[in-house]
Design an enzyme around this catalytic site. Structure first.
Site, PDB file in Angstrom:
ATOM      1  N   SER A 106      35.130  36.203  43.408  1.00  0.00           N
ATOM      2  CA  SER A 106      36.303  35.621  42.763  1.00  0.00           C
ATOM      3  C   SER A 106      36.071  35.372  41.270  1.00  0.00           C
ATOM      4  CB  SER A 106      36.701  34.338  43.503  1.00  0.00           C
ATOM      5  OG  SER A 106      37.944  33.858  43.081  1.00  0.00           O
ATOM      6  N   ASP A 247      42.034  36.218  37.726  1.00  0.00           N
ATOM      7  CA  ASP A 247      40.589  36.074  37.871  1.00  0.00           C
ATOM      8  C   ASP A 247      40.023  37.372  38.447  1.00  0.00           C
ATOM      9  OD1 ASP A 247      41.484  35.861  40.482  1.00  0.00           O
ATOM     10  OD2 ASP A 247      39.988  34.359  41.048  1.00  0.00           O
TER      11      ASP A 247
END
Length: 451
Positions: A106, A247
């Site tokens: 992530s 992200d």
């Protein structure tokens, strides 16, 4: 079976690549365990797992190990390469795969990597399923693996990007276009670098792309939703109408208005919830957020007749509560937006398109549309630790009790251990900014003294 998870955290398995638990051995055993578990008691058809990844260098290593594990369990593998996490959830359902796997850490730096698993409906696994997989990983699976003639096959899906782009575009209101809008998008050198700018361009926008040159080492490095400074500067430089920051795996998103001011997940939640409520799209007049969401959001929603339910931090817990309550909007201050009309997990691109739809429909600037409420002063601070959890010490418990007395009903303090990194996360919030600073300093001092 143990009653607590050793491998899985709040968002799958995560750690430094090539170090425990993110090793080739664990990844291969995970593929075997998950493959066997999701084939157990099923019919004799060929079973499939879909595997995607972000742009980290270690993704090749983890992917190969997972593929070997799944194939040895007798499961066929569909590889899609770098794709956003929400795309993996969507494609798993669309292709009727038994399982979907995303290799990503992530928003973490490139040194880390992780493994997220989705069931055939596109939802992340339950705690019970993760516990079962962990128990299988710790056991000897050699006697359960596929015979020579039943070893799986691996194929590559060439049109995965196009499928996801069309899915994202279909979430945009019919007849609505982005013509005349200049949009800067920062893809964090991550998994959306090739799909997000293209989707915006195909909808008519003038697109300026940042963070779209991944090299395996630069994911989230001074870019994306965790480092929005470059995006802010670019929006101002190009006089853009909006900036979008994703992200590394594109399941979270923050915005920057035309004035260069950051718009966080709470403001986005308020905007989408109120817009959908006016259109009678908001189910049960309620949304789900986490304990991190600002008290200003709660006040705004209360004033507009929308109920807020809070959960633990983590988009999987938001999704679980949404399903329990029958809600179709949920999210986190950090930028995870779960809009279950379109996705089973956080989807940064689709959430951004919902905000853009409101901007177009109202014919106003982003700064006029996206500032929904005045947030309470809120300060966040992270403390890294390597030993025992300092939150369990009596000194820390006492300073928390004292802080709660100081803040009263118009403020709050939240301490928690990160589920993805060795960090203690501190959050202090109140109407009085000076009181927030005072309480935060007291908490920091006592916690650091007890590490």
């Amino acid at each position: 079976m143990k009653n607590h998870r050793l491998l899985f955290g709040t968002d799958g398995i995560r750690g430094t690549a090539n170090s425990d638990p993110m090793t080739v051995e664990v990844a291969q055993k995970l593929g075997q365990a998950a493959g066997l578990m999701f084939m157990a008691g099923k019919d004799h058809r060929r079973h499939q797992v879909l595997i995607g990844k972000d742009t980290r260098l270690s993704g090749y290593m983890i992917e190969s190990a997972l593929v070997a594990g799944f194939l040895s369990a007798g499961m066929d593998v569909i590889l899609v390469g770098p794709m956003p996490t929400p795309a993996i959830a969507m494609l798993t359902r669309s292709l009727r795969a038994d399982l979907g796997v995303m290799i990503s850490a992530s928003h973490n730096p490139f040194q880390d990597n992780g493994i997220k698993i989705f069931n055939r409906d596109g939802f992340k696994l339950s705690d019970a399923q993760e516990l079962e997989i962990e128990a299988m990983i710790r056991s000897d699976l050699s006697g359960q693996l596929a015979g020579n003639e039943h070893i799986g096959r691996a194929v590559r899906l060439d049109d995965a990007a196009g499928r996801y782009i069309e899915h994202a575009k279909a979430s945009f209101p019919r007849g609505c276009r982005l013509d005349g809008l200049k949009i800067v998008i920062d893809c964090a050198n991550g998994s959306a670098y090739h799909v997000a700018p293209k989707a915006l361009w195909e909808l008519g926008a003038e697109v300026i792309s940042l963070g779209c040159k991944p090299n395996g080492l630069n994911i989230n490095k001074n870019c994306g939703s965790t480092h929005p400074e470059t995006l802010i500067n670019s929006v101002l430089e190009h006089k853009a109408d909006l900036g979008i920051a994703l992200d590394g795996d594109a399941d979270r998103m923050l915005l920057v208005d035309e004035e260069g001011k950051l718009i966080d997940g709470d403001q986005i939640l308020a905007l989408i919830a109120s817009s959908w409520d006016r259109k009678k799209m908001l189910q049960n007049h309620s949304i789900v957020a986490t304990v991190m969401s600002n008290m200003g959001l709660e006040q705004f929603l209360d004033d507009t007749g929308i109920q807020l339910t809070r959960t633990c931090v983590g988009d999987r817990y938001v999704v679980e509560k949404m399903r329990q309550l029958g809600c179709n909007v949920g999210g986190e201050q950090s930028g995870h937006m779960i809009l279950s009309e379109f996705s089973t997990t956080g989807d940064g691109l689709i959430a951004a398109l919902q905000v853009l739809a409101v901007i177009i429909e109202e014919g106003k600037k982003a700064s006029e549309v996206c500032r929904m409420f005045m947030p309470f002063p809120q300060k966040l601070y992270n403390i890294r630790f390597n030993g025992k959890n300092p939150l369990n010490t009596e000194a820390v418990k006492k300073v928390v009790r004292d802080a709660e007395l100081k803040l009263g009903k118009e403020g709050r303090v939240l301490l928690r251990k990160s589920g993805t990194e060795p960090l203690i996360r501190i959050m202090v919030e109140a109407k009085d900014n000076q009181l927030v600073d005072l309480v935060l300093q007291q908490l920091k001092q006592v916690i650091e003294n007890n590490i």
